[in-house]
Motif scaffolding. Structure first.
Motif, short mmCIF file in Angstrom:
data_model
loop_
_atom_site.label_atom_id
_atom_site.label_comp_id
_atom_site.label_asym_id
_atom_site.label_seq_id
_atom_site.Cartn_x
_atom_site.Cartn_y
_atom_site.Cartn_z
N VAL A 72 12.59 -6.62 -10.87
CA VAL A 72 13.44 -5.98 -9.87
C VAL A 72 13.75 -4.54 -10.28
O VAL A 72 13.64 -3.59 -9.50
CB VAL A 72 14.75 -6.78 -9.70
CG1 VAL A 72 15.78 -5.97 -8.95
CG2 VAL A 72 14.48 -8.04 -8.94
N LEU A 73 14.12 -4.37 -11.58
CA LEU A 73 14.44 -3.02 -12.04
C LEU A 73 13.22 -2.12 -11.97
O LEU A 73 13.32 -0.94 -11.61
CB LEU A 73 15.01 -3.08 -13.46
CG LEU A 73 16.35 -3.76 -13.57
CD1 LEU A 73 16.80 -3.84 -15.01
CD2 LEU A 73 17.39 -3.02 -12.77
N ALA A 74 12.02 -2.68 -12.27
CA ALA A 74 10.81 -1.87 -12.20
C ALA A 74 10.55 -1.43 -10.77
O ALA A 74 10.19 -0.28 -10.51
CB ALA A 74 9.62 -2.65 -12.75
N VAL A 75 10.75 -2.35 -9.80
CA VAL A 75 10.50 -2.01 -8.40
C VAL A 75 11.46 -0.93 -7.94
O VAL A 75 11.07 0.05 -7.28
CB VAL A 75 10.62 -3.28 -7.52
CG1 VAL A 75 10.66 -2.89 -6.06
CG2 VAL A 75 9.46 -4.19 -7.76
N ILE A 76 12.77 -1.04 -8.33
CA ILE A 76 13.73 0.00 -7.90
C ILE A 76 13.40 1.32 -8.58
O ILE A 76 13.51 2.39 -7.96
CB ILE A 76 15.17 -0.43 -8.21
CG1 ILE A 76 15.47 -1.79 -7.59
CG2 ILE A 76 16.15 0.55 -7.63
CD1 ILE A 76 16.82 -2.31 -7.91
N THR A 77 12.97 1.26 -9.85
CA THR A 77 12.56 2.50 -10.51
C THR A 77 11.43 3.16 -9.76
O THR A 77 11.41 4.38 -9.57
CB THR A 77 12.11 2.19 -11.95
OG1 THR A 77 13.11 1.44 -12.59
CG2 THR A 77 11.87 3.46 -12.72
N TYR A 78 10.46 2.33 -9.29
CA TYR A 78 9.34 2.89 -8.53
C TYR A 78 9.82 3.52 -7.24
O TYR A 78 9.38 4.61 -6.86
CB TYR A 78 8.33 1.78 -8.23
CG TYR A 78 7.14 2.27 -7.47
CD1 TYR A 78 6.13 2.97 -8.11
CD2 TYR A 78 7.01 2.04 -6.10
CE1 TYR A 78 5.04 3.43 -7.42
CE2 TYR A 78 5.92 2.50 -5.40
CZ TYR A 78 4.93 3.19 -6.07
OH TYR A 78 3.86 3.65 -5.39
N LYS A 79 10.78 2.86 -6.57
CA LYS A 79 11.27 3.41 -5.31
C LYS A 79 12.00 4.72 -5.53
O LYS A 79 11.92 5.63 -4.71
CB LYS A 79 12.19 2.41 -4.63
CG LYS A 79 11.39 1.32 -3.98
CD LYS A 79 12.19 0.49 -3.03
CE LYS A 79 11.25 -0.46 -2.34
NZ LYS A 79 11.89 -1.69 -1.97
N ALA A 110 19.29 5.25 -13.04
CA ALA A 110 20.03 4.09 -13.56
C ALA A 110 19.14 2.85 -13.71
O ALA A 110 19.21 2.19 -14.75
CB ALA A 110 21.23 3.80 -12.67
N PRO A 111 18.26 2.49 -12.73
CA PRO A 111 17.46 1.29 -12.93
C PRO A 111 16.54 1.38 -14.14
O PRO A 111 16.36 0.38 -14.85
CB PRO A 111 16.64 1.20 -11.64
CG PRO A 111 17.37 1.99 -10.66
CD PRO A 111 18.04 3.07 -11.41
N TYR A 112 16.04 2.58 -14.42
CA TYR A 112 15.16 2.71 -15.58
C TYR A 112 15.94 2.51 -16.87
O TYR A 112 15.43 1.92 -17.83
CB TYR A 112 14.49 4.08 -15.54
CG TYR A 112 13.48 4.31 -16.62
CD1 TYR A 112 12.53 3.33 -16.90
CD2 TYR A 112 13.46 5.47 -17.36
CE1 TYR A 112 11.61 3.52 -17.89
CE2 TYR A 112 12.53 5.67 -18.34
CZ TYR A 112 11.62 4.69 -18.62
OH TYR A 112 10.70 4.88 -19.61
#
Lengths: 119, 519, 81
Positions: free
Chosen positions: A95-102, B169-171
């Protein structure tokens, strides 16, 4: 003799996954590498529990009570916990990887380095 | 009722966490009130244990699901078969740190963390984090420790990435969970090696039959490396600034508490798990281990403070100081470890080794308080100016008197200026380390001066200067809860600084005794 | 005897699939390789007398994990840069 194969597999899987965590740069590839590390620890515990010529730790499978010979049950129960925890970790990381990509438009760690110059 | 306190301390936040979706319907005020009550009850339970455990030196066991939970082993079986919680002075000390930090941080976050209506993700994750940290402090079972470690790291990563609308923040959350998963995998591997040899997960039982074989040293390496990785000591410190900078301010403070708990667990594993066993078989080489810890500590201090001096981002600066302060604890306890089992019958340990350990452990508590305070004030600064860059901040002292005073208290405490608590523990460390090796003490003092310089930079650039209302993004006054959190922490810092004797005699000294006693 | 031979062959398969899932530049191929890794791991657990772990690994480790990997890859990009 038999368990040597398994222990060698465990150690090489661990080394493989740690090296790929260091050298790989794609965020999703890192998750795969961590999953391999977790599987190696799971295999390690199951190998610890194994005894040759014995049955699974299920009571109805025991041939007779006087010659009861089972593999150790407690590491298997713990590994059940670890598999579920591993799934939770994987889901959160993806999930965090997908949001980072977005947010950033890339999954490459080198291109994400701009984080440090953020004001 | 009273003998169920150990398990209540862990289950209260756990139950409260899963009640959040229900209480969230009742509105924010009621929900916050419920959580604050629960955290107050938690602190009350912890302080109820102080007279028994810390002052009289008792050890409380709690066996899960047994008919008589206060027994360590069950009738008819010579070794512990269930999950056992153990509260001695050291784990109580860790628990008190977690309790105080959680309460003040939650008070602060009631006014600063915005949640959409009737959603309670933040409070659920926050309480889960608390439950994980409490469990890590009190458990006596290695696999149970692993489970609590995973609870705290999963909820911690979700909290770091809580503001997903921000770009980075997500990273940051990804980095935190990546490093935590590597650490927990290593930890579980070490636990597996222990289990393979002794067939038990109980720390005290393993210690009583420990053979100090070669495999034990490998297991110790895995476990200590995992703990040092999560605590943010130097070779594995690069995740610390990135993570602490992007998390909400209250979560940076919680991550700091998590680092302190992991550090305490590392010391506990060094002594209670791999320490000299009652069967009297072989010993680990404490002098080498102590020197490794000392070198790690000095490197942490020096690299942390030099990296902090050049930062322009206030939160990254504080995160590097967190690394640097971890170095002081490692230095103090490392000196204690190095002289712990020297050939002179414990003379050196009695002379200054124990004092060094008291200083290191006391510094853990002090650091948890003032670092927490500094992170919270940085949250206020970030809210006011809408940026973390020091170049974009000026003249906050004209608007927020309370924040200014509180920041000054925290900055002077971290630099070790006399009336505040940082001075007491640093003085203990300087004195005892000087007897061990003068060079190390001089490095520690030098680092302290650099810390003061770097915080004066922050104070001068963000609080002093002309009043600039055009730079203020959000001018709403602080809420009562936020103010209460800041004031409680500042009061604790001043009280600990003025009366260090009570704290040291009441909590710290028993903790060190419980840690180092040879069973 | 056959038991050890089969087990050692499976260990070799596990190592090969793990290396492949690291080496593939195409993430979908890497995930498929990881699924094979999980399945072979399931067989090993079963041979080592851990049927309950094998069931959990087959359902969670091989099936569900691969599902969320595929979803995540479809939401991002497929090739490793």
């Amino acid at each position: 003799m038999l368990s040597i194969f398994l222990y060698v597999t465990v150690v090489s899987l661990l080394i493989l996954s740690i090296t790929s965590v260091i050298y790989k740069r794609n965020l999703i590839k890192l998750v795969i590498a961590l999953n391999i590390a977790e599987s190696s620890v799971n295999l390690f515990f199951i190998t610890l529990a194994y005894r040759p010529d014995s049955t699974a730790p299920i009571f109805t499978l025991a041939p007779a009570l006087q010659e009861l010979r089972m593999v150790l049950p407690s590491p298997q129960a713990l590994i059940l916990t670890n598999i579920v925890i591993g799934f939770a970790t994987t889901a959160l990381m993806l999930v965090l990887a997908v949001i980072t990509y977005k947010n950033n438009g890339t999954l490459d760690i080198r291109k994400l380095k701009g984080v440090e110059d953020h004001d | 009722m009273t003998n169920h306190i150990p398990v209540l301390i862990i289950t209260l936040p756990l139950i409260a966490a899963f009640l959040q979706p229900v209480t969230g319907f009742a509105g924010f005020k009621l929900r916050n009130l419920v959580i604050i009550t629960i955290l107050l009850v938690l602190n009350g339970l912890l302080f109820m244990l102080v007279p028994d455990v810390a002052l009289q030196g008792k050890t409380i066991y709690y066996t899960m699901g047994a008919s008589d939970p206060s027994q360590f082993t069950q009738p008819g079986i010579s070794f512990p078969v269930r999950i056992v919680l153990k509260i001695d002075s050291f784990s109580l000390f860790t628990g008190i740190i977690v309790g105080v930090v959680t309460l003040t941080t939650f008070l602060f976050s009631t006014g600063t963390v915005k949640e959409d209506k009737r959603k309670s993700y933040f409070s659920t994750l926050f309480l889960l984090f608390t439950a994980g940290l409490m469990g890590m402090s009190f458990t006596n079972d290695l696999f149970n420790f692993f489970v609590f470690l995973e609870i705290s790291s999963i909820s911690g990563a979700a909290l770091v990435a809580y503001r997903t609308y921000r770009k980075h923040a997500p990273y940051a959350g990804y980095k935190y969970i990546l490093i935590s998963t590597i650490a927990t995998t290593f930890f579980l591997f070490g636990v597996g090696i222990c289990y393979a040899q002794y067939g038990s997960f109980n720390i005290q039982y393993i210690n009583s039959v420990l053979a100090h074989s070669y495999l034990d040293k490998v297991a110790m390496l895995f476990i200590i490396v995992a703990m040092a990785m999560k605590a943010g000591s130097v070779p594995m410190h690069m995740w610390v600034p990135d993570t602490y900078a992007e998390a909400p301010a209250s979560i940076s403070a919680m991550l700091k508490a998590s680092g302190m708990v992991t550090l305490c667990a590392m010391f506990r594993f060094t002594f209670s798990l791999f320490g000299p066993s009652s069967s009297g078989a072989g010993k680990i080489n404490y002098e080498t281990l102590g020197w490794i810890v000392i070198v790690l500590g000095v490197l942490s201090m020096f690299i942390g403070v030099t990296m902090a001096l050049i930062q322009h981002d206030v939160r990254r600066l504080m995160a590097f100081h967190a690394v640097s302060q971890t170095g002081y604890m490692l230095l103090g306890v490392g000196v204690g470890i190095a002289v712990f089992a020297k050939g002179d019958g414990g003379a050196a340990f009695k002379a200054f080794g124990k004092m060094a350990m008291v200083g290191g452990i006391f510094h853990i508590m002090n650091n948890a308080f003032y670092k927490n305070l500094l992170f919270l004030t940085s949250g206020v600064m970030e809210r006011r100016f809408g940026t973390r860059n020091l170049n974009g901040m000026i003249g906050l002292g004209h608007r927020d008197t309370l924040t200014t005073v509180v920041f000054m208290i925290g900055a002077l405490a971290i630099a070790g200026i006399p009336p505040f608590n940082g001075f007491d523990s640093k003085l203990l460390i300087y004195e005892s380390v000087y007897k061990f090796s003068p060079v190390l003490a001089i490095i520690a003092m030098f680092v302290s001066v650099m810390t003061l310089a770097s915080f004066m930079k922050v104070f001068y650039s963000s609080f002093m200067g002309p009043r600039r209302d055009d730079l203020i993004v959000e001018g709403a006054p602080l809420t009562k809860g936020t103010k209460a959190g800041l004031i409680i922490l500042a009061a604790l810092i001043i009280l600990t600084g003025l009366f260090p004797g009570i704290i040291v005699d009441g909590i710290i000294e028993p903790a060190v005794t419980a840690l180092t006693q040879i069973r | 005897m056959t038991f050890s031979v089969v087990l050692s062959i499976l260990c070799a398969v596990i190592l090969i699939t793990a290396v492949l899932s690291i080496l593939f530049r195409d993430l979908m191929a890497a995930v498929v390789s990881y699924a094979v890794f999980g399945l072979v791991m399931t067989v090993i657990y079963f041979m080592l007398d851990a049927p309950d772990v094998a069931i959990a690994e087959a359902s969670i480790g091989a099936a569900l994990t691969v599902c969320i990997f595929v979803i995540a890859i479809r939401m991002t990009r497929r090739r490793e840069e």
